[in-house]
Design a protein around this motif. Sequence first.
Motif, mmCIF file in Angstrom:
data_model
loop_
_atom_site.group_PDB
_atom_site.id
_atom_site.type_symbol
_atom_site.label_atom_id
_atom_site.label_comp_id
_atom_site.label_asym_id
_atom_site.label_seq_id
_atom_site.Cartn_x
_atom_site.Cartn_y
_atom_site.Cartn_z
ATOM 1 N N ASN A 84 -44.755 59.508 -10.304
ATOM 2 C CA ASN A 84 -43.349 59.904 -10.125
ATOM 3 C C ASN A 84 -42.695 60.310 -11.451
ATOM 4 O OD1 ASN A 84 -43.381 59.702 -7.386
ATOM 5 N ND2 ASN A 84 -42.613 57.589 -7.321
ATOM 6 N N LEU A 85 -43.118 59.686 -12.544
ATOM 7 C CA LEU A 85 -42.623 60.095 -13.862
ATOM 8 C C LEU A 85 -43.048 61.544 -14.135
ATOM 9 C CD1 LEU A 85 -41.419 59.473 -16.747
ATOM 10 C CD2 LEU A 85 -43.708 58.710 -17.392
ATOM 11 N N LYS A 86 -44.283 61.840 -13.762
ATOM 12 C CA LYS A 86 -44.818 63.196 -13.936
ATOM 13 C C LYS A 86 -43.978 64.206 -13.145
ATOM 14 C CE LYS A 86 -49.114 65.527 -13.005
ATOM 15 N NZ LYS A 86 -50.444 65.432 -12.450
ATOM 16 N N ARG A 87 -43.643 63.849 -11.927
ATOM 17 C CA ARG A 87 -42.817 64.725 -11.085
ATOM 18 C C ARG A 87 -41.420 64.877 -11.675
ATOM 19 N NH1 ARG A 87 -42.911 63.118 -4.897
ATOM 20 N NH2 ARG A 87 -41.831 65.099 -4.836
ATOM 21 N N TYR A 88 -40.876 63.756 -12.146
ATOM 22 C CA TYR A 88 -39.532 63.781 -12.742
ATOM 23 C C TYR A 88 -39.515 64.728 -13.946
ATOM 24 C CZ TYR A 88 -35.437 62.209 -15.377
ATOM 25 O OH TYR A 88 -34.269 62.179 -16.091
ATOM 26 N N LEU A 89 -40.535 64.607 -14.822
ATOM 27 C CA LEU A 89 -40.597 65.449 -16.026
ATOM 28 C C LEU A 89 -40.750 66.917 -15.666
ATOM 29 C CD1 LEU A 89 -42.801 63.144 -18.211
ATOM 30 C CD2 LEU A 89 -40.572 64.018 -18.881
ATOM 31 N N ASP A 90 -41.525 67.182 -14.641
ATOM 32 C CA ASP A 90 -41.723 68.564 -14.204
ATOM 33 C C ASP A 90 -40.387 69.175 -13.783
ATOM 34 O OD1 ASP A 90 -43.235 70.813 -13.658
ATOM 35 O OD2 ASP A 90 -43.463 70.272 -11.549
ATOM 36 N N LEU A 91 -39.572 68.389 -13.090
ATOM 37 C CA LEU A 91 -38.255 68.871 -12.662
ATOM 38 C C LEU A 91 -37.317 68.998 -13.864
ATOM 39 C CD1 LEU A 91 -37.885 66.674 -9.447
ATOM 40 C CD2 LEU A 91 -38.265 69.133 -9.491
ATOM 41 N N LEU A 92 -37.423 68.038 -14.767
ATOM 42 C CA LEU A 92 -36.576 68.021 -15.964
ATOM 43 C C LEU A 92 -36.785 69.274 -16.805
ATOM 44 C CD1 LEU A 92 -34.591 65.969 -17.132
ATOM 45 C CD2 LEU A 92 -36.456 64.944 -18.408
ATOM 46 N N HIS A 93 -38.042 69.716 -16.921
ATOM 47 C CA HIS A 93 -38.358 70.908 -17.720
ATOM 48 C C HIS A 93 -37.647 72.152 -17.196
ATOM 49 C CE1 HIS A 93 -41.102 69.237 -20.570
ATOM 50 N NE2 HIS A 93 -41.877 68.721 -19.641
ATOM 51 N N SER A 94 -37.371 72.158 -15.889
ATOM 52 C CA SER A 94 -36.778 73.366 -15.315
ATOM 53 C C SER A 94 -35.265 73.249 -15.120
ATOM 54 C CB SER A 94 -37.449 73.664 -13.966
ATOM 55 O OG SER A 94 -37.200 72.601 -13.076
ATOM 56 N N ARG A 95 -34.680 72.156 -15.572
ATOM 57 C CA ARG A 95 -33.252 71.947 -15.368
ATOM 58 C C ARG A 95 -32.492 71.957 -16.694
ATOM 59 N NH1 ARG A 95 -31.868 73.438 -11.029
ATOM 60 N NH2 ARG A 95 -29.993 72.183 -11.027
ATOM 61 N N PRO A 96 -31.173 72.281 -16.656
ATOM 62 C CA PRO A 96 -30.430 72.319 -17.918
ATOM 63 C C PRO A 96 -30.260 70.946 -18.565
ATOM 64 C CG PRO A 96 -28.978 72.744 -16.042
ATOM 65 C CD PRO A 96 -30.364 72.729 -15.508
ATOM 66 N N ASN A 97 -30.151 69.895 -17.743
ATOM 67 C CA ASN A 97 -30.016 68.542 -18.302
ATOM 68 C C ASN A 97 -30.522 67.495 -17.310
ATOM 69 O OD1 ASN A 97 -27.802 67.834 -16.466
ATOM 70 N ND2 ASN A 97 -26.617 69.274 -17.694
ATOM 71 N N SER A 98 -30.620 66.266 -17.813
ATOM 72 C CA SER A 98 -31.208 65.195 -16.997
ATOM 73 C C SER A 98 -30.361 64.838 -15.776
ATOM 74 C CB SER A 98 -31.438 63.955 -17.849
ATOM 75 O OG SER A 98 -30.217 63.524 -18.390
ATOM 76 N N LEU A 99 -29.048 65.072 -15.880
ATOM 77 C CA LEU A 99 -28.164 64.712 -14.765
ATOM 78 C C LEU A 99 -28.365 65.613 -13.539
ATOM 79 C CD1 LEU A 99 -24.847 64.072 -16.726
ATOM 80 C CD2 LEU A 99 -26.346 62.356 -15.721
ATOM 81 N N SER A 100 -28.935 66.778 -13.760
ATOM 82 C CA SER A 100 -29.089 67.707 -12.627
ATOM 83 C C SER A 100 -30.382 67.489 -11.845
ATOM 84 C CB SER A 100 -28.992 69.153 -13.117
ATOM 85 O OG SER A 100 -29.934 69.375 -14.125
ATOM 86 N N VAL A 101 -31.110 66.436 -12.171
ATOM 87 C CA VAL A 101 -32.321 66.112 -11.391
ATOM 88 C C VAL A 101 -31.956 65.024 -10.383
ATOM 89 C CG1 VAL A 101 -34.692 65.234 -11.491
ATOM 90 C CG2 VAL A 101 -33.833 66.674 -13.342
#
Lengths: 202, 122
Positions: B32-49
Motif C-alpha cells: 500500500n505504501l508503494k501504491r500511495y507513492l505511485d499516486l503521490l508522484h502524479s499529484r501536486p501535493n500529498s493532500l490531494s491523494v
Amino acid sequence: MTAKRKKNKSTIPIDRPYASVEELMLGEGISKEVRQEVALISQESRLSHLLTKMRHRADMTQSEMAKALKVSQGTISKIENSLDADLDFGIICKYALETNQRISLNIGKPLNHVEAVKHHAGAMREHLLELAKLANEHEDDENMEQEIHSFFGETLLNVLQIVGSCANELPRGREFEIRMRIEEEKKADRPNTQELPDPVRV
Amino acid sequence: MNWAIIPTTQWGKDRKWYDKKRPKELAAVLHNLKRYLDLLHSRPNSLSVSVGFMHTEQAGVIAIDQSGGGKNLQETRLYIYADDTTRKVYLITIGNKQEQHDDVQMSRIFAEEVKKAVEDKD
C-alpha cells in the motif's frame, strides 16, 4: 495472541533515502519472503490500482466517484482495494466512462518481448494503413494529405531512432542485418518483391 | 523532483519484528505504501491523494493500513509523514490496533519536529 514488544517514544530519521519501495526493501534487508509477497500482491491488483490512478487523474474523490457510479463510498474503497480477479467488468467500463479515459486489457499469459514488439508493430501498421486510406479519401484536402505524409516521415524517423538507440545497448562487437524489401505494385495488382543486393550492416 | 523515502530508527526496529512475526502484514502495508507513492508522484501535493487504505491522523501524519493484502490479517498501520516542501516521505513506525494510541502520539511529535526543522531552515 500478539507478542508484546518494546517501542521507543521517539524516532530519528536515517540518512538513507530511497527512490522506491523496491529499493527500500533491498537496502533495508527486508526478507525475500516479504519482497515476493509485495510483488505478488502488486501483480494481482494492477487493475484495481489503475482504477485508483484514473480517478486521481480525473481529480475525483472517492465520494464523487461513488456519486457518479451510484454506489456508496465504501464500495469505491472496496473496489480500489480488491484483487483484479474480484473486479466486476461493468465497474471497469464505468470507471473508463466517468473519468473519460481508456483502459486496454490483456487477459491471460503475458506476451514475451518478441511477441510484444511484433504485436505493437502490427498495430502500428494497421493505423498507418488507416491513415493512408484517409489521405486517399481526402485527396482534395491538401492540408490533411500533407500532414499525413509528414506524419509518415516522422514515424519512420522515430522508429529508426528507437531501434538505433536500443541497438546501442547490445553487446559490442556484433552486427545485425537489416534486409529491406521494396514492394512494387504491378498492373496485375500482384506485389513484386525486389530485394536489395546487400544487407545494411549496423 | 521525485519523492524520497526516508526510514527512521523506530521503523527499522518495527520492520525487523514484523518481518519475523507478521510478514504478510508487513508485505500488505509495504504494498500500500508503494501504491500511495505511485499516486503521490502524479499529484501536486500529498493532500490531494485519497485512497481507502490511508487514514489521516493529527499533524499531517498518515496511517496506511493492511487492506488489500489478503484475508485474516491482523489490523496493522504503517505511520508516515509526507513533507511537501522537501518531498520526503518519512517512515515513522508500524504497529497494531492496541499500539495505535502511542503510535499516533509518537508520529505526531515526529511530524511536528520535521515541520519545525524545515521552517527553521527556511
